[in-house]
Design an enzyme around this catalytic site. Structure first.
Site, PDB file in Angstrom:
ATOM      1  N   GLN A  53      30.311  40.648  39.385  1.00  0.00           N
ATOM      2  CA  GLN A  53      31.102  41.545  39.194  1.00  0.00           C
ATOM      3  C   GLN A  53      31.619  41.109  37.902  1.00  0.00           C
ATOM      4  O   GLN A  53      32.323  42.024  37.176  1.00  0.00           O
ATOM      5  CB  GLN A  53      32.332  41.640  40.094  1.00  0.00           C
TER       6      GLN A  53
ATOM      7  N   ASN B  43      36.176  29.568  47.475  1.00  0.00           N
ATOM      8  CA  ASN B  43      37.399  30.192  46.714  1.00  0.00           C
ATOM      9  C   ASN B  43      38.538  29.202  46.797  1.00  0.00           C
ATOM     10  O   ASN B  43      38.499  28.423  47.794  1.00  0.00           O
ATOM     11  CB  ASN B  43      37.765  31.567  47.463  1.00  0.00           C
TER      12      ASN B  43
ATOM     13  N   HIS C  97      29.608  45.579  37.229  1.00  0.00           N
ATOM     14  CA  HIS C  97      30.606  46.244  36.516  1.00  0.00           C
ATOM     15  C   HIS C  97      30.481  46.145  34.757  1.00  0.00           C
ATOM     16  O   HIS C  97      31.255  46.220  34.121  1.00  0.00           O
ATOM     17  CB  HIS C  97      31.878  45.597  36.605  1.00  0.00           C
TER      18      HIS C  97
HETATM   19  C1  BJW Z   1      38.607  30.750  42.294  1.00  0.00           C
HETATM   20  C2  BJW Z   1      38.764  29.980  41.122  1.00  0.00           C
HETATM   21  C3  BJW Z   1      37.909  28.946  41.045  1.00  0.00           C
HETATM   22  C4  BJW Z   1      40.262  31.898  41.130  1.00  0.00           C
HETATM   23  N1  BJW Z   1      36.983  28.802  41.934  1.00  0.00           N
HETATM   24  N2  BJW Z   1      37.909  30.749  43.157  1.00  0.00           N
HETATM   25  C5  BJW Z   1      36.912  52.081  49.182  1.00  0.00           C
HETATM   26  C6  BJW Z   1      38.187  51.651  49.853  1.00  0.00           C
HETATM   27  C7  BJW Z   1      39.007  51.417  48.888  1.00  0.00           C
HETATM   28  C8  BJW Z   1      38.947  52.047  47.536  1.00  0.00           C
HETATM   29  C9  BJW Z   1      37.922  52.081  47.030  1.00  0.00           C
HETATM   30  C10 BJW Z   1      36.818  52.442  47.952  1.00  0.00           C
HETATM   31  N3  BJW Z   1      35.768  52.603  47.227  1.00  0.00           N
HETATM   32  C11 BJW Z   1      36.015  52.773  45.962  1.00  0.00           C
HETATM   33  C12 BJW Z   1      37.382  52.516  45.823  1.00  0.00           C
HETATM   34  C13 BJW Z   1      37.999  52.613  44.439  1.00  0.00           C
HETATM   35  C14 BJW Z   1      38.109  51.552  43.757  1.00  0.00           C
HETATM   36  C15 BJW Z   1      38.453  50.365  44.479  1.00  0.00           C
HETATM   37  O1  BJW Z   1      37.928  49.533  45.027  1.00  0.00           O
HETATM   38  N4  BJW Z   1      39.927  49.839  44.675  1.00  0.00           N
HETATM   39  C16 BJW Z   1      40.418  49.234  45.231  1.00  0.00           C
HETATM   40  C17 BJW Z   1      41.264  48.261  44.162  1.00  0.00           C
HETATM   41  C18 BJW Z   1      41.461  49.731  46.259  1.00  0.00           C
HETATM   42  N5  BJW Z   1      36.402  51.276  43.182  1.00  0.00           N
HETATM   43  C19 BJW Z   1      36.217  52.014  42.166  1.00  0.00           C
HETATM   44  O2  BJW Z   1      36.846  52.850  41.598  1.00  0.00           O
HETATM   45  C20 BJW Z   1      35.067  51.646  41.857  1.00  0.00           C
HETATM   46  N6  BJW Z   1      34.026  53.034  41.625  1.00  0.00           N
HETATM   47  C21 BJW Z   1      33.537  53.643  42.833  1.00  0.00           C
HETATM   48  O3  BJW Z   1      34.195  53.447  43.849  1.00  0.00           O
HETATM   49  O4  BJW Z   1      32.845  54.730  42.319  1.00  0.00           O
HETATM   50  C22 BJW Z   1      32.678  55.713  43.175  1.00  0.00           C
HETATM   51  C23 BJW Z   1      33.512  56.973  42.981  1.00  0.00           C
HETATM   52  C24 BJW Z   1      33.407  57.437  41.604  1.00  0.00           C
HETATM   53  C25 BJW Z   1      34.231  58.824  41.367  1.00  0.00           C
HETATM   54  C26 BJW Z   1      35.323  58.932  42.520  1.00  0.00           C
HETATM   55  C27 BJW Z   1      35.506  58.534  43.399  1.00  0.00           C
HETATM   56  C28 BJW Z   1      34.624  56.935  43.823  1.00  0.00           C
HETATM   57  C29 BJW Z   1      34.468  51.042  40.190  1.00  0.00           C
HETATM   58  C30 BJW Z   1      35.393  49.708  40.323  1.00  0.00           C
HETATM   59  C31 BJW Z   1      35.247  49.034  39.084  1.00  0.00           C
HETATM   60  C32 BJW Z   1      36.009  47.765  38.783  1.00  0.00           C
HETATM   61  N7  BJW Z   1      36.294  47.607  37.425  1.00  0.00           N
HETATM   62  C33 BJW Z   1      36.941  46.244  37.113  1.00  0.00           C
HETATM   63  C34 BJW Z   1      37.085  46.037  35.670  1.00  0.00           C
HETATM   64  C35 BJW Z   1      35.887  46.067  34.932  1.00  0.00           C
HETATM   65  C36 BJW Z   1      35.828  45.955  33.699  1.00  0.00           C
HETATM   66  C37 BJW Z   1      36.830  44.607  33.144  1.00  0.00           C
HETATM   67  O5  BJW Z   1      36.309  43.564  33.389  1.00  0.00           O
HETATM   68  O6  BJW Z   1      37.532  45.170  31.964  1.00  0.00           O
HETATM   69  O7  BJW Z   1      36.110  45.027  37.547  1.00  0.00           O
HETATM   70  S1  BJW Z   1      38.561  46.242  37.976  1.00  0.00           S
HETATM   71  C38 BJW Z   1      38.285  44.104  38.312  1.00  0.00           C
HETATM   72  O8  BJW Z   1      38.101  43.983  39.745  1.00  0.00           O
HETATM   73  C39 BJW Z   1      36.887  43.972  37.602  1.00  0.00           C
HETATM   74  C40 BJW Z   1      36.433  43.034  38.592  1.00  0.00           C
HETATM   75  O9  BJW Z   1      34.959  42.858  38.553  1.00  0.00           O
HETATM   76  C41 BJW Z   1      36.879  43.393  40.010  1.00  0.00           C
HETATM   77  C42 BJW Z   1      36.973  42.410  40.919  1.00  0.00           C
HETATM   78  O10 BJW Z   1      37.704  41.415  40.839  1.00  0.00           O
HETATM   79  P1  BJW Z   1      37.436  39.909  41.109  1.00  0.00           P
HETATM   80  O11 BJW Z   1      36.192  39.393  40.291  1.00  0.00           O
HETATM   81  O12 BJW Z   1      37.314  39.649  42.697  1.00  0.00           O
HETATM   82  O13 BJW Z   1      38.654  39.101  40.376  1.00  0.00           O
HETATM   83  P2  BJW Z   1      40.029  38.553  41.147  1.00  0.00           P
HETATM   84  O14 BJW Z   1      41.038  38.396  40.244  1.00  0.00           O
HETATM   85  O15 BJW Z   1      40.385  40.062  42.156  1.00  0.00           O
HETATM   86  O16 BJW Z   1      39.635  37.585  42.260  1.00  0.00           O
HETATM   87  C43 BJW Z   1      39.517  36.442  41.533  1.00  0.00           C
HETATM   88  C44 BJW Z   1      39.349  35.398  42.866  1.00  0.00           C
HETATM   89  O17 BJW Z   1      38.980  34.084  42.294  1.00  0.00           O
HETATM   90  C45 BJW Z   1      40.715  34.942  43.777  1.00  0.00           C
HETATM   91  O18 BJW Z   1      40.288  35.279  45.126  1.00  0.00           O
HETATM   92  C46 BJW Z   1      40.752  33.525  43.393  1.00  0.00           C
HETATM   93  O19 BJW Z   1      41.547  32.837  44.413  1.00  0.00           O
HETATM   94  C47 BJW Z   1      39.694  33.166  43.080  1.00  0.00           C
HETATM   95  N8  BJW Z   1      39.719  31.856  41.971  1.00  0.00           N
HETATM   96  N9  BJW Z   1      39.898  30.455  40.350  1.00  0.00           N
HETATM   97  C48 BJW Z   1      36.905  29.716  42.826  1.00  0.00           C
HETATM   98  N10 BJW Z   1      38.083  28.072  39.887  1.00  0.00           N
END
Ligand code: BJW
Ligand code: ZN
Length: 252
Positions: A111, A221, A129
């Site tokens: 991601q 994690n 992403h």
């Molecule tokens: C360690 C550590 C170490 C720390 N070792 N671990 C179904 C249900 C509900 C909502 C939705 C759904 N389907 C879609 C949605 C809407 C939405 C969504 O999911 N919302 C939820 C948040 C509620 N999704 C979307 O909008 C997606 N598109 C979509 O669904 O299209 C269909 C559609 C189209 C049109 C209309 C309607 C639907 C797109 C999602 C895009 C996400 N974009 C981002 C930004 C990317 C660009 C950028 O970087 O600027 O992507 S948001 C951000 O979150 C980024 C990440 O890739 C993504 C995930 O985050 P991640 O990687 O999990 O990071 P963290 O910070 O959350 O977690 C870090 C973890 O690491 C933690 O657990 C720590 O404990 C751990 N950690 N150090 C190991 N050393």
């Protein structure tokens, strides 16, 4: 693989048969999130050190915000790009690339937009992403690898706004990347979930796809997450420590 529902404090708590199963896997998927790159100095999104303690996602990571205030969104991406450009792959990225020597097929589904898996040497990567190193014009879709750093709001030759090639909320994931990732998740025998809070969909649905396909799920994690309940093993600790520990077992 046999299912065991226990939390381990370190990789050393994986038993001998778990290690043997890892060694015998034919296809391993590593599904990574921001925590994977935390030890390379790139901030995660959520949690106490997450960027979104300082910036609101709805203000920055969506298309409407970009159209309303492209300068502000660009400032955020330029700031992050500068950190990413100077970051280097950590021991976790390197361990994943090293697995390619021992296992017939390795797939990385990330991601992250930071390109660090590629820079570590991983070959088969699906970027769900996007990638901060690419940009495109929203009008004519011309791609740009480099944009003029000094320009506040980069524009295309056609006059259109240039944006980073990343996926914002409400946008579809690149079809080829998600399709390839879905196939890998539905075919692999072992699925590692590394450093993701697993709250963003549809990316997180791949963990369920792998589970449904009968893959053994190992989570790495620093804390419990939304999907810990379905992991066969949850290894609590840093990715940069645990993944090299697993790899070390290959040489024993
Ligand atoms: C360690 C550590 C170490 C720390 N070792 N671990 C179904 C249900 C509900 C909502 C939705 C759904 N389907 C879609 C949605 C809407 C939405 C969504 O999911 N919302 C939820 C948040 C509620 N999704 C979307 O909008 C997606 N598109 C979509 O669904 O299209 C269909 C559609 C189209 C049109 C209309 C309607 C639907 C797109 C999602 C895009 C996400 N974009 C981002 C930004 C990317 C660009 C950028 O970087 O600027 O992507 S948001 C951000 O979150 C980024 C990440 O890739 C993504 C995930 O985050 P991640 O990687 O999990 O990071 P963290 O910070 O959350 O977690 C870090 C973890 O690491 C933690 O657990 C720590 O404990 C751990 N950690 N150090 C190991 N050393
Ligand atoms: Zn253009």
């Amino acid at each position: 693989m046999e299912r065991k529902d226990i939390f381990c404090n370190s990789m050393l708590d994986l038993n001998k048969s778990d290690i043997e199963s890892i060694k015998c896997a034919n296809h391993i998927v590593f599904f990574s999130g921001a925590g994977m790159s935390a030890e390379s100095g790139i901030a995660t999104f959520r949690g106490k050190d997450g960027i979104w303690n300082k910036f609101k996602p709805e203000e920055l990571a969506n298309f409407d915000a970009f159209m309303k205030n492209p300068g502000m969104v660009w400032e955020w991406y330029k700031y992050r790009h500068d950190i990413i450009r100077h970051a280097i792959p950590n021991e976790g990225h390197l361990a994943i690339a090293e697995f390619q020597k021992y296992i017939p097929k390795i797939t990385v589904i990330t991601q992250n937009i930071d390109n660090l898996h590629k820079r570590a040497g991983s070959k088969n990567i699906f970027e769900l992403h996007g990638n901060i190193e690419r940009n495109y014009c929203i009008k004519c879709k011309t791609f740009y690898n480099d944009i003029e750093e000094k320009v506040d709001i980069p524009k295309c030759k056609c006059g259109g706004l240039i944006r980073p090639d990343v996926v914002w909320f409400g946008e579809y994931l690149p079809e080829d990347q998600f399709k390839g990732a879905e196939i890998a998740a539905s075919e692999c025998d072992l699925f590692f979930v590394v450093g993701t809070s697993a709250v963003v969909y549809p990316a997180a649905s791949l963990i369920y796809t792998a589970k449904h396909n009968g893959s053994f799920i190992i989570e790495v994690n620093i804390e419990e997450t939304e999907i810990s309940f379905l992991a066969d093993k949850s290894l609590i600790g840093k990715a940069g420590k645990i993944l090299p520990e697993i790899l070390e077992k290959f040489n024993e």
